[in-house]
Structures are given as C-alpha cells and as structure tokens.
Design a protein around this motif. Sequence first.
Motif, short mmCIF file in Angstrom:
data_model
loop_
_atom_site.label_atom_id
_atom_site.label_comp_id
_atom_site.label_asym_id
_atom_site.label_seq_id
_atom_site.Cartn_x
_atom_site.Cartn_y
_atom_site.Cartn_z
N THR A 142 0.99 -0.81 0.06
CA THR A 142 -0.21 -0.25 -0.18
C THR A 142 0.63 1.06 -0.06
OG1 THR A 142 -1.88 -1.02 1.07
CG2 THR A 142 -1.83 0.76 1.57
N TRP A 143 1.85 1.06 0.63
CA TRP A 143 2.40 2.20 0.73
C TRP A 143 3.35 2.82 -0.37
CZ3 TRP A 143 3.80 7.03 1.70
CH2 TRP A 143 5.45 7.38 1.35
N GLY A 144 3.80 1.28 -1.13
CA GLY A 144 4.62 1.08 -2.14
C GLY A 144 4.06 2.10 -3.61
N ILE A 145 1.89 1.36 -2.94
CA ILE A 145 1.74 2.46 -4.44
C ILE A 145 1.09 4.08 -4.47
CG2 ILE A 145 -0.49 2.11 -5.76
CD1 ILE A 145 -0.59 -1.16 -4.67
N VAL A 146 0.93 4.33 -2.94
CA VAL A 146 0.97 5.84 -2.28
C VAL A 146 2.77 6.72 -2.97
CG1 VAL A 146 0.33 7.13 -0.43
CG2 VAL A 146 -0.93 5.06 -0.89
N SER A 147 3.08 6.01 -2.63
CA SER A 147 4.82 6.60 -2.90
C SER A 147 5.13 7.14 -3.78
CB SER A 147 5.53 6.33 -2.13
OG SER A 147 5.79 5.25 -2.74
N VAL A 148 5.10 6.06 -5.37
CA VAL A 148 5.24 6.70 -6.08
C VAL A 148 4.89 7.96 -6.88
CG1 VAL A 148 4.69 5.83 -9.20
CG2 VAL A 148 5.02 3.75 -7.31
N PRO A 149 3.09 8.15 -6.87
CA PRO A 149 2.55 9.92 -7.63
C PRO A 149 3.81 11.09 -6.62
CG PRO A 149 1.25 7.94 -6.92
CD PRO A 149 2.44 7.97 -6.57
N PHE A 150 4.59 10.68 -5.83
CA PHE A 150 4.21 11.74 -4.81
C PHE A 150 6.46 12.06 -5.05
CE2 PHE A 150 1.17 10.98 -2.10
CZ PHE A 150 0.88 12.12 -2.03
N LEU A 151 7.09 10.59 -5.62
CA LEU A 151 8.47 11.04 -5.32
C LEU A 151 8.59 9.88 -7.31
CD1 LEU A 151 9.18 9.03 -2.60
CD2 LEU A 151 10.03 11.25 -2.89
N ASP A 152 8.21 10.08 -8.31
CA ASP A 152 8.49 10.15 -9.42
C ASP A 152 8.84 11.06 -10.68
OD1 ASP A 152 8.07 10.04 -12.58
OD2 ASP A 152 7.40 8.17 -11.79
N SER A 153 10.77 10.87 -10.24
CA SER A 153 11.40 11.44 -10.78
C SER A 153 10.88 12.14 -12.49
CB SER A 153 12.72 10.83 -11.53
OG SER A 153 12.13 9.89 -12.85
N ASP A 154 9.55 11.71 -13.14
CA ASP A 154 9.29 13.13 -13.76
C ASP A 154 8.25 13.52 -14.18
OD1 ASP A 154 11.53 11.38 -15.57
OD2 ASP A 154 10.59 10.20 -16.29
N HIS A 155 7.42 12.83 -13.26
CA HIS A 155 5.62 13.24 -13.06
C HIS A 155 5.64 13.96 -11.58
CE1 HIS A 155 6.02 13.39 -17.30
NE2 HIS A 155 5.65 11.77 -17.02
N GLY A 156 6.24 13.07 -10.63
CA GLY A 156 5.89 13.15 -9.13
C GLY A 156 6.37 14.64 -8.36
N LEU A 157 5.23 14.37 -7.41
CA LEU A 157 4.74 15.99 -7.03
C LEU A 157 5.21 16.48 -5.90
CD1 LEU A 157 1.50 16.83 -6.69
CD2 LEU A 157 1.74 16.19 -4.39
N PHE A 158 6.33 16.30 -5.77
CA PHE A 158 7.53 16.61 -4.78
C PHE A 158 8.15 17.63 -6.14
CE2 PHE A 158 7.40 13.51 -1.16
CZ PHE A 158 6.34 13.73 -0.80
N TYR A 159 8.24 17.13 -7.50
CA TYR A 159 9.22 17.68 -8.22
C TYR A 159 8.53 18.49 -9.24
CZ TYR A 159 11.69 13.76 -6.40
OH TYR A 159 13.03 12.81 -5.55
N LYS A 160 7.40 18.04 -9.87
CA LYS A 160 6.64 19.29 -10.84
C LYS A 160 5.45 18.63 -10.56
CE LYS A 160 9.44 17.70 -14.80
NZ LYS A 160 9.56 17.06 -16.04
N ALA A 161 4.26 19.94 -9.57
CA ALA A 161 3.38 20.15 -8.99
C ALA A 161 2.45 20.16 -9.84
CB ALA A 161 3.02 20.93 -8.16
N ASN A 162 1.91 20.18 -11.13
CA ASN A 162 0.85 20.13 -12.05
C ASN A 162 -0.30 18.95 -11.79
OD1 ASN A 162 1.85 17.56 -12.61
ND2 ASN A 162 3.32 18.89 -14.07
N ILE A 163 -0.87 19.49 -12.82
CA ILE A 163 -2.38 18.15 -13.26
C ILE A 163 -2.40 17.05 -13.08
CG2 ILE A 163 -2.70 19.13 -15.37
CD1 ILE A 163 -5.46 18.58 -13.03
#
Length: 288
Positions: A142-163
């Motif tokens: 569960t944590w692994g699936i949730v973490s990807v949208p935040f830490l993805d190097s191309d589109h992660g929320l921590f790097y590119k906060a967009n739609i």
Amino acid sequence: MSIKIASSATAMSTLGGFIIVFGFFAFNLLSHGSLSETNDGSVLGLIAVNCILASSGASLTALMYNRYSDKHTHKWSLLSAINGSLVGMVSISAGASTVYPYGAFLVGLVAGVVYSLAAKLVERNRVDDPLNAIAVHLGGGTWGIVSVPFLDSDHGLFYKANILSMWLIGWNLCGLLVIIIWTLIWAALIFGIMSALNCLRVTSAVERQGLDVVQHGEKAYPYEMTGRSRSASMATVGDNRGQTDDVQQPIAESNDTAYATVQEEDDRSLKEPVSMSQISEADPVSAV
C-alpha cells in the motif's frame, strides 16, 4: 489474549529471507520487460540500486523500531530486520524504475515504520498471522503504491506539482482499491469454501502434537538436540476436554522469556502419537 510462540528455526528463517530478497531482484528487474533497447542498461542498474537501498532502509527502521519501542526487551531483533528487508523490497516494486536512489531509500525508511505499526495492529486485533505477511505485503504494498505519485522522477508531486501529478495520485489510489477488492473477493471465496468443508483449521489436539508428527510421523524440529523439549517452550492451561481453546501464558525466566511446563498428562500426549479417533473427537480451534 495473544500467545507468544518462540521461533524454532531462526537460521532457516534467515536463509529463507535471503532467498526471497534475492528473488525480488529478478522480479523487479524482469518486470522492466526489455533488455536490448536504448537505455535499458541504465534503467536496470537503477532498479537494482533502488532495490538495495529500499531494502536496507526498511530493514534499518524496522530494526530500530523494535529495539526502542519494546519497553520489555530492548533487544536487537534479527527477525525484525529480515521482515524489514522484505517489506522494503515490496514497497519499492511499484516505483523501482521511476524514483531516484535517495527516493528509494526514503521509501524503504517509511516502509519499515509502516511494517512495524501494521504488525502491532494485526497482533492487537488477534489476527493469526505468524509470518507477518499482512504487515509486509499489505502494509508495504500500500505504501509503495501511494509513494510513486509523490516521488516519481518525471511527474512526481514533489518535483512537478501539476495536473498530471494529481491524476497520478488518483489513478494509483484507484488501482490500489481494485487490488484490495479483487483480493478480498477471492480470499473470501477460497477460505469460505475451506471453512465450509471444515479443512481450514486443524483440531487443538493436532496443533499441540504438531502436524509434522500427525501427518508425517516425524518430528520436524529436533528439540532434544537443543536440550529443550516442546513442552518446555509453551504453557498449556485448561482441560482440553472442557475447553475448545488452549490458553498459553508466558512467564519470566532469567533474562529471556520462557514458558511454563505443560502438565504431566499434556507432556505425555506430546510424546505419544495422537490417534485418529482422538483427533476426530477433539473440538476444532476457533479461528482467531
């Protein structure tokens, strides 16, 4: 009341954990699905490094949590470190090829804490999970699936906060929900059928004797070699003829946790094989 059962083969558990961790490398590397395309080498190398870092980070936090959260023992637990390394591998599987190495280490650090808290929750709710599989796979996954949208190097929320990053969060949560529903349906179907056929749990008499003796006629664990008998490692209180459940109560002994010796009649029952008539007459142990 939760029953503490001492581990019987720590060395084998360590070997098994190592084999599973090693297998996760093959699983995550082959999940890339390509070996000959441009950049495959760098991606596979990133996956391998991320797996090592996530496994190490989770093992570290699980070990530290067990060491400093248990007020009674304050000991370094090898088994906690092993399960920590496994939950690290589970948690990084979703984003092994898409997160930076430091992100993988962060995923592992959090996964170790998630595993420790989930294991405590499972035990507190009296769920029979001796391998902590729920904490490792459900918690870590569960944590692994949730973490990807935040830490993805191309589109992660921590790097590119967009739609797009917001959509990734939604899609991953949707995928997580589908996995949970699909698993619950099949688990309920399979275990429901087994329960209806009365083959989900063995009787209390068989549990005390051990399936190794009843099913195979051999002892799986040579207690005589260690100077301890099976009866010295657990306490059974209550008359099996009047109760359906055996209550085991640990008692303190020197510097470690030991267990009271079983009554003479129980001790004899451990040495003498249980007949099939006795097994059929014994009350089944209720699921925890």
